[in-house]
Design a protein around this motif. Structure first.
Motif, PDB file in Angstrom:
ATOM      1  N   PHE A   9       0.855  -1.179   0.000  1.00  0.00           N
ATOM      2  CA  PHE A   9       0.000   0.000   0.000  1.00  0.00           C
ATOM      3  C   PHE A   9       0.892   1.231   0.000  1.00  0.00           C
ATOM      4  CE2 PHE A   9       0.965  -0.937   4.384  1.00  0.00           C
ATOM      5  CZ  PHE A   9       1.071   0.297   5.016  1.00  0.00           C
ATOM      6  N   ARG A  10       0.281   2.384  -0.195  1.00  0.00           N
ATOM      7  CA  ARG A  10       0.997   3.646  -0.230  1.00  0.00           C
ATOM      8  C   ARG A  10       0.568   4.521   0.937  1.00  0.00           C
ATOM      9  NH1 ARG A  10       0.495   1.236  -4.790  1.00  0.00           N
ATOM     10  NH2 ARG A  10       1.629   1.740  -6.699  1.00  0.00           N
ATOM     11  N   VAL A  11       1.472   5.348   1.422  1.00  0.00           N
ATOM     12  CA  VAL A  11       1.144   6.409   2.367  1.00  0.00           C
ATOM     13  C   VAL A  11       1.565   7.716   1.721  1.00  0.00           C
ATOM     14  CG1 VAL A  11       1.336   4.966   4.432  1.00  0.00           C
ATOM     15  CG2 VAL A  11       3.348   6.187   3.585  1.00  0.00           C
ATOM     16  N   ALA A  12       0.772   8.766   1.887  1.00  0.00           N
ATOM     17  CA  ALA A  12       1.112  10.039   1.267  1.00  0.00           C
ATOM     18  C   ALA A  12       0.431  11.186   1.993  1.00  0.00           C
ATOM     19  CB  ALA A  12       0.713  10.058  -0.212  1.00  0.00           C
ATOM     20  N   ALA A  13       1.096  12.325   1.991  1.00  0.00           N
ATOM     21  CA  ALA A  13       0.528  13.588   2.463  1.00  0.00           C
ATOM     22  C   ALA A  13       0.632  14.598   1.332  1.00  0.00           C
ATOM     23  CB  ALA A  13       1.276  14.084   3.698  1.00  0.00           C
ATOM     24  N   ALA A  14      -0.109  15.697   1.456  1.00  0.00           N
ATOM     25  CA  ALA A  14      -0.096  16.747   0.440  1.00  0.00           C
ATOM     26  C   ALA A  14       1.038  17.726   0.706  1.00  0.00           C
ATOM     27  CB  ALA A  14      -1.425  17.493   0.435  1.00  0.00           C
ATOM     28  N   ASP A  15       1.816  18.038  -0.330  1.00  0.00           N
ATOM     29  CA  ASP A  15       2.809  19.098  -0.184  1.00  0.00           C
ATOM     30  C   ASP A  15       2.146  20.449  -0.462  1.00  0.00           C
ATOM     31  OD1 ASP A  15       2.701  19.493  -2.951  1.00  0.00           O
ATOM     32  OD2 ASP A  15       4.686  18.644  -3.356  1.00  0.00           O
ATOM     33  N   LEU A  16       2.923  21.521  -0.480  1.00  0.00           N
ATOM     34  CA  LEU A  16       2.342  22.856  -0.634  1.00  0.00           C
ATOM     35  C   LEU A  16       1.637  23.041  -1.972  1.00  0.00           C
ATOM     36  CD1 LEU A  16       5.004  25.210   1.003  1.00  0.00           C
ATOM     37  CD2 LEU A  16       2.786  24.500   1.920  1.00  0.00           C
ATOM     38  N   ASN A  17       2.044  22.278  -2.990  1.00  0.00           N
ATOM     39  CA  ASN A  17       1.371  22.339  -4.281  1.00  0.00           C
ATOM     40  C   ASN A  17       0.244  21.323  -4.422  1.00  0.00           C
ATOM     41  OD1 ASN A  17       2.642  24.466  -5.847  1.00  0.00           O
ATOM     42  ND2 ASN A  17       4.519  23.251  -5.722  1.00  0.00           N
ATOM     43  N   GLY A  18      -0.012  20.570  -3.354  1.00  0.00           N
ATOM     44  CA  GLY A  18      -1.071  19.571  -3.395  1.00  0.00           C
ATOM     45  C   GLY A  18      -0.645  18.242  -3.964  1.00  0.00           C
ATOM     46  N   GLN A  19       0.643  18.084  -4.314  1.00  0.00           N
ATOM     47  CA  GLN A  19       1.114  16.806  -4.826  1.00  0.00           C
ATOM     48  C   GLN A  19       1.240  15.793  -3.691  1.00  0.00           C
ATOM     49  OE1 GLN A  19       4.147  16.566  -7.907  1.00  0.00           O
ATOM     50  NE2 GLN A  19       4.283  18.802  -7.956  1.00  0.00           N
ATOM     51  N   MET A  20       1.028  14.528  -4.027  1.00  0.00           N
ATOM     52  CA  MET A  20       1.151  13.460  -3.043  1.00  0.00           C
ATOM     53  C   MET A  20       2.626  13.096  -2.871  1.00  0.00           C
ATOM     54  SD  MET A  20      -2.037  10.908  -3.873  1.00  0.00           S
ATOM     55  CE  MET A  20      -3.729  11.439  -3.592  1.00  0.00           C
ATOM     56  N   ARG A  21       3.087  13.139  -1.638  1.00  0.00           N
ATOM     57  CA  ARG A  21       4.460  12.765  -1.313  1.00  0.00           C
ATOM     58  C   ARG A  21       4.416  11.654  -0.277  1.00  0.00           C
ATOM     59  NH1 ARG A  21       7.521  15.193  -5.311  1.00  0.00           N
ATOM     60  NH2 ARG A  21       6.744  17.311  -5.627  1.00  0.00           N
ATOM     61  N   GLY A  22       5.096  10.554  -0.546  1.00  0.00           N
ATOM     62  CA  GLY A  22       5.045   9.464   0.418  1.00  0.00           C
ATOM     63  C   GLY A  22       5.863   8.258   0.021  1.00  0.00           C
ATOM     64  N   LYS A  23       5.402   7.096   0.450  1.00  0.00           N
ATOM     65  CA  LYS A  23       6.149   5.843   0.278  1.00  0.00           C
ATOM     66  C   LYS A  23       5.200   4.705  -0.085  1.00  0.00           C
ATOM     67  CE  LYS A  23       9.609   6.834   3.894  1.00  0.00           C
ATOM     68  NZ  LYS A  23      10.272   6.294   5.108  1.00  0.00           N
ATOM     69  N   ARG A  24       5.796   3.649  -0.629  1.00  0.00           N
ATOM     70  CA  ARG A  24       5.107   2.372  -0.822  1.00  0.00           C
ATOM     71  C   ARG A  24       5.623   1.412   0.247  1.00  0.00           C
ATOM     72  NH1 ARG A  24       4.047  -0.645  -6.542  1.00  0.00           N
ATOM     73  NH2 ARG A  24       3.463  -2.706  -5.765  1.00  0.00           N
ATOM     74  N   LEU A  25       4.705   0.738   0.909  1.00  0.00           N
ATOM     75  CA  LEU A  25       5.065  -0.106   2.051  1.00  0.00           C
ATOM     76  C   LEU A  25       4.468  -1.497   1.915  1.00  0.00           C
ATOM     77  CD1 LEU A  25       4.370   2.497   4.889  1.00  0.00           C
ATOM     78  CD2 LEU A  25       6.622   1.766   4.067  1.00  0.00           C
TER      79      LEU A  25
END
Length: 438
Positions: A9-25
């Protein structure tokens, strides 16, 4: 949902531009998420649109770019139906090791505004109209997509055309099915004014969840379009000779008894509604950067294009920046029509709702509502370009009451860095940066 048979699965948060930043786990990591097992550099949420670190960021480098702790939001895991392999995403928020929210996380900025409403016993409900384009990006320039029925590129505008909706029925039906799986409350769909442009309305929900819906919906449209051999984009103006892409926010405020504080039993609305309108209007010029966060965003602000350029309000008038829709008194609300589709939903709602609350708290007085065509009136204007919008956002006292000082500084640094780098690229290549990044 639970992960079920999903192996990663993936985990992600929104950066200042709204892009998803995270990892695959791996699946084995899921049960430890609530313990703060996922750590990422604080800088990951404060990068530019290309993903580069922000030079001299006070939120990041004063701490030596330490790791932050990622914690799951209230949303829980959601499926990603556009991927061939069964997959899920767990939306996350960034915290410091101390448990304090990381001020560079835009979701925390919206949450802080909503907590100020909660202190008064109020809850904000928001519904969002999501406009987007389907495009063919296989060549050196963006072109309209092919009509799936005829195989020929779209060649005529089809506003509110059922024929065009039917032509793209496979894609739209897949989007609705995915929205149901992801618990995104998609309502009506229309064919909009631009070639290959559509709008899907998301039902009113508590405002933080509504922002989550918008953030996830943007990922859904981009991912699903690729499954149908197209690109989906929320660029503010993908075709310069076509209509711009907006994100209209409808909001109302409920008290502890479930009463709408904007409803006075008539069409005019309460004093609270008028105060909120006044606050939104006062903040509009300095908020332009949030509603138009990128260089090409300013191509959308064209007169007579239903993209507001002046700070005004009206009843049932779509040329105004703020519109009070008709209908049931119990649903009395404000429609904020300024934001482009390329914005970060968390920052946009924070700016809108923060300004409305300041208007209420300060008892601001709204000017008279306009009538007729707003473009023909002498009105206070939005900032006309990226440079002036950045400068206004940096120094404005209302912005300082809505957003944390550190976020304001970092957002300004981000936008100035993006401005410098974009200036080095040929204008005809700018779409390659923003097509799916926004």
């Amino acid at each position: 949902m639970t992960l079920g048979n999903i192996r990663t699965f993936r985990v992600a948060a929104a950066d200042l531009n709204g892009q998803m930043r995270g990892k695959r786990l791996p699946r084995s990591a899921f049960d430890k998420l609530a313990e703060g097992s996922v750590r990422m550099p604080l800088s990951v949420l404060n990068v530019d649109v290309w993903g580069a670190d922000i030079k001299d960021s006070p939120l990041v480098f004063d701490s030596g770019d330490a790791d932050g702790v990622m914690m799951p939001t209230e949303r829980g895991p959601v499926p990603l139906p556009w991927l061939d392999t069964p997959s899920a995403l767990v939306p996350m928020e960034m915290f410091h090791d101390t448990g304090m929210p990381f001020l560079g996380d835009p979701r925390h900025a919206l949450r802080a505004v909503l907590e100020r409403y909660a202190e008064k016993g109020w809850t904000v409900n928001a519904g969002i109209e999501m406009e987007f384009y389907l495009v063919d990006d296989s060549g050196p320039v963006l072109n309209p997509p092919e009509n799936p029925q005829s195989g020929r590129p779209l060649s005529g505008n089809a506003i509110l055309s059922l024929r065009q909706l039917d032509a793209f029925d496979g894609f739209i039906s897949a989007v609705y099915e995915a929205c149901e799986d992801m618990d995104i409350p998609a309502q009506s769909t229309i064919s909009e004014a631009g070639l290959g442009q559509f709008e899907i309305d998301l039902e009113h929900r508590e405002a933080l969840r509504a922002a989550d819906d918008a953030w996830l919906f943007k990922a859904l449209i981009k991912g699903m379009a690729r499954k149908f051999d197209m690109a989906g984009t929320f660029m503010a103006k993908p075709h310069l000779d076509e209509a711009g892409t907006g994100m209209h926010v409808h909001f109302s405020v409920m008290d502890r008894q479930g009463n709408n504080i904007f409803d006075n039993g008539g069409p005019e609305g309460t004093a609270f509604l008028h105060n909120a309108v006044a606050g939104c209007l006062e903040a509009l010029p300095a908020s332009t950067l949030v509603f138009a966060p990128h260089g090409p965003s300013y191509d959308r602000f064209v007169e007579d294009s239903h993209a507001p350029t002046g700070a005004c309000w009206a009843y049932e008038n779509r040329t105004a920046a703020l519109r009070i829709p008709g209908g049931s008194n119990k649903a009395r609300r404000i429609e904020h029509r300024v934001a482009g589709g390329d914005n970060n939903p968390y920052l946009a709602l924070a700016a809108i709702l923060g300004a409305a609350l300041i208007g209420i708290e300060d008892g601001m007085v709204a000017p008279p509502p306009i009538s007729g065509n707003a473009y023909e009136l002498d009105l206070p204007q939005l900032k006309p370009d990226w440079t002036s919008a950045i400068a206004a956002f940096e120094k404005d006292p209302m912005i300082a009451r809505i957003f944390p000082k550190a976020l304001i500084k970092n957002y300004v640094l981000t936008k100035r860095q993006e401005q410098e780098r974009l200036a080095e690229l040929p204008v005809e290549q700018h779409w390659k940066t923003y097509l799916e990044a926004v």
